[in-house]
Design a protein around this motif. Structure first.
Motif, PDB file in Angstrom:
ATOM      1  N   UNK A  53       0.872  -1.179   0.000  1.00 54.36           N
ATOM      2  CA  UNK A  53       0.000   0.000   0.000  1.00 54.36           C
ATOM      3  C   UNK A  53       0.907   1.225   0.000  1.00 54.36           C
ATOM      4  N   UNK A  54       0.432   2.309  -0.628  1.00 49.56           N
ATOM      5  CA  UNK A  54       1.217   3.543  -0.669  1.00 49.56           C
ATOM      6  C   UNK A  54       0.282   4.691  -1.012  1.00 49.56           C
ATOM      7  N   UNK A  55       0.632   5.888  -0.594  1.00 46.56           N
ATOM      8  CA  UNK A  55      -0.144   7.069  -0.939  1.00 46.56           C
ATOM      9  C   UNK A  55       0.748   8.135  -1.540  1.00 46.56           C
ATOM     10  N   UNK A  56       0.312   8.724  -2.652  1.00 48.12           N
ATOM     11  CA  UNK A  56       1.092   9.777  -3.299  1.00 48.12           C
ATOM     12  C   UNK A  56       0.350  10.229  -4.545  1.00 48.12           C
ATOM     13  N   UNK A  57       0.907  11.203  -5.231  1.00 40.56           N
ATOM     14  CA  UNK A  57       0.549  11.474  -6.630  1.00 40.56           C
ATOM     15  C   UNK A  57       1.765  11.041  -7.433  1.00 40.56           C
ATOM     16  N   UNK A  58       1.598  10.029  -8.266  1.00 38.13           N
ATOM     17  CA  UNK A  58       2.769   9.365  -8.850  1.00 38.13           C
ATOM     18  C   UNK A  58       2.457   8.856 -10.254  1.00 38.13           C
ATOM     19  N   UNK A  59       3.478   8.842 -11.107  1.00 35.34           N
ATOM     20  CA  UNK A  59       3.409   8.236 -12.431  1.00 35.34           C
ATOM     21  C   UNK A  59       4.497   7.179 -12.511  1.00 35.34           C
ATOM     22  N   UNK A  60       4.096   5.952 -12.790  1.00 38.65           N
ATOM     23  CA  UNK A  60       5.037   4.821 -12.805  1.00 38.65           C
ATOM     24  C   UNK A  60       4.922   4.081 -14.123  1.00 38.65           C
ATOM     25  N   UNK A  61       6.070   3.757 -14.719  1.00 34.86           N
ATOM     26  CA  UNK A  61       6.107   2.917 -15.923  1.00 34.86           C
ATOM     27  C   UNK A  61       6.707   1.577 -15.536  1.00 34.86           C
ATOM     28  N   UNK A  62       5.989   0.504 -15.860  1.00 31.85           N
ATOM     29  CA  UNK A  62       6.450  -0.849 -15.537  1.00 31.85           C
ATOM     30  C   UNK A  62       6.711  -1.609 -16.831  1.00 31.85           C
ATOM     31  N   UNK A  63       7.965  -1.753 -17.194  1.00 31.37           N
ATOM     32  CA  UNK A  63       8.341  -2.481 -18.404  1.00 31.37           C
ATOM     33  C   UNK A  63       8.664  -3.920 -18.011  1.00 31.37           C
ATOM     34  N   UNK A  64       7.890  -4.909 -18.496  1.00 28.25           N
ATOM     35  CA  UNK A  64       8.115  -6.291 -18.055  1.00 28.25           C
ATOM     36  C   UNK A  64       9.399  -6.919 -18.580  1.00 28.25           C
ATOM     37  N   UNK A  65       9.956  -6.336 -19.660  1.00 24.82           N
ATOM     38  CA  UNK A  65      11.164  -6.902 -20.279  1.00 24.82           C
ATOM     39  C   UNK A  65      10.937  -8.383 -20.572  1.00 24.82           C
ATOM     40  N   UNK A  66      11.804  -9.253 -20.080  1.00 23.56           N
ATOM     41  CA  UNK A  66      11.651 -10.682 -20.386  1.00 23.56           C
ATOM     42  C   UNK A  66      10.911 -11.396 -19.260  1.00 23.56           C
ATOM     43  N   UNK A  67       9.811 -10.782 -18.840  1.00 27.86           N
ATOM     44  CA  UNK A  67       9.003 -11.345 -17.761  1.00 27.86           C
ATOM     45  C   UNK A  67       7.535 -11.350 -18.161  1.00 27.86           C
ATOM     46  N   UNK A  68       6.779 -12.106 -17.418  1.00 28.12           N
ATOM     47  CA  UNK A  68       5.322 -12.027 -17.436  1.00 28.12           C
ATOM     48  C   UNK A  68       4.930 -11.488 -16.065  1.00 28.12           C
TER      49      UNK A  68
END
Length: 311
Positions: A53-68
């Motif tokens: 859990x976390x609280x903020x105003x945030x922009x996150x990019x999640x690149x899976x690369x060689x993952x699922x």
């Protein structure tokens, strides 16, 4: 498995913790983190599982690369974008090949589980009995409400075992890992679930074809010709061509090309674009004609090699 339980308001630490599950995670914008990130996770080579859990105003990019990566993010103001489409992050979703961008304001509760792409493929082949199967996504949302409930129950069991139980053992942890992997395979739309829905028969590959595939995968970076593969398979070149196509639907050289394209893609994704070039990577994997390599690459992966290198 390595266990982590921590609270923090430091954005760099938050980013680092997310990267233990999704190495390509990156915080693009973050305001004051309040309340603090409460992080509970377990990681192992090729596997990560977290609840936070976390609280903020945030922009996150999640690149899976060689993952699922399978995740769920709930909160009053959350916007997720995947493959240029807005998605409902409160419902479990699967991310493969392309980055997921998440913007949120306020408090969120999330979970994520990640697997090495190779482990996902191996499990699909084992479960289907089709040694040629390669898992590719055909969507991101659960295939049905029933499968969603199955995944949720499995995830709850895995969470209890991996994050909460004081009596966990390596054997039990590995069992929980295997169960959540299989549940994810069965829940999200891929070539694996398509094959199951189509009722395609499962059959093991003939031994010569298995030997040929193993040889190709071990020597893909070398100047391999059909005669080399046939010798490893203990068949004549013509006999191998027939057996391989009958079992897999492609020729041995087509399979070699696919293995090389996959290897080139993995190298491009991990390379430093200020140092590496597309031409050098292509040459290392046996593609002497750069234009032909780029055309095959784009046809297979939907983007140019240079785009992969820069991403």
């Amino acid at each position: 498995m390595e266990h982590t339980n921590i609270e923090t308001r430091d954005a760099e630490t938050v980013e680092h913790l997310w990267q233990t599950i999704v190495p390509g995670a990156r915080i693009s914008r973050a305001e004051a983190i309040q309340p603090a990130l409460a992080w509970h996770a377990v990681s192992d080579p090729g596997f990560g599982f977290c609840d936070y859990t976390v609280g903020s105003t945030m922009l996150v990019e999640n690149d899976p690369r060689d993952q699922v990566v399978v995740g769920r993010i709930a909160g009053p103001r959350v916007a997720g974008t995947y493959r240029r489409e807005r998605i409902d992050t409160a419902v479990p979703f699967m991310v493969v090949d392309r980055p997921l961008e998440v913007a949120f304001t306020g408090r969120i509760a999330g979970t994520a589980v990640s697997f090495a792409r190779s482990e996902f493929d191996d499990a699909a082949r084992r479960l289907s009995g089709d040694d040629t199967l390669r898992v590719r996504p055909t969507g991101y949302a659960p295939v049905s409400e029933q499968r969603l409930r199955y995944w949720t129950r499995t995830w709850e069991f895995a969470r209890d075992v991996l994050l909460r139980s004081p009596e966990r053992t390596p054997i039990i942890e590995q069992q929980a890992r295997a169960l959540i992997l299989e549940a994810s395979l069965l829940t999200f739309p891929t070539t694996f679930t398509d094959a199951l829905a189509a009722g395609r028969p499962s059959r093991p590959l003939p031994a010569p074809v298995r030997r040929a595939k193993a040889f190709v995968e071990a020597h893909a970076a070398e100047p391999v010709v059909l005669a080399d593969i046939a010798q490893a398979a203990r068949l004549s070149p013509r006999g191998l061509q027939y057996a391989f196509r009958a079992a897999t639907g492609r020729t041995p050289m087509q399979y070699l090309r696919r293995v090389r394209l996959d290897a080139a893609r993995a190298e491009l994704r991990s390379a430093d674009p200020s140092v590496e070039t597309v031409a050098a990577v292509a040459a290392r994997w046996g593609f002497s004609n750069l234009g032909r390599f780029a055309a095959m690459y784009r046809a297979e992966f939907g983007e140019t090699p240079s785009t992969t290198l820069r991403s």
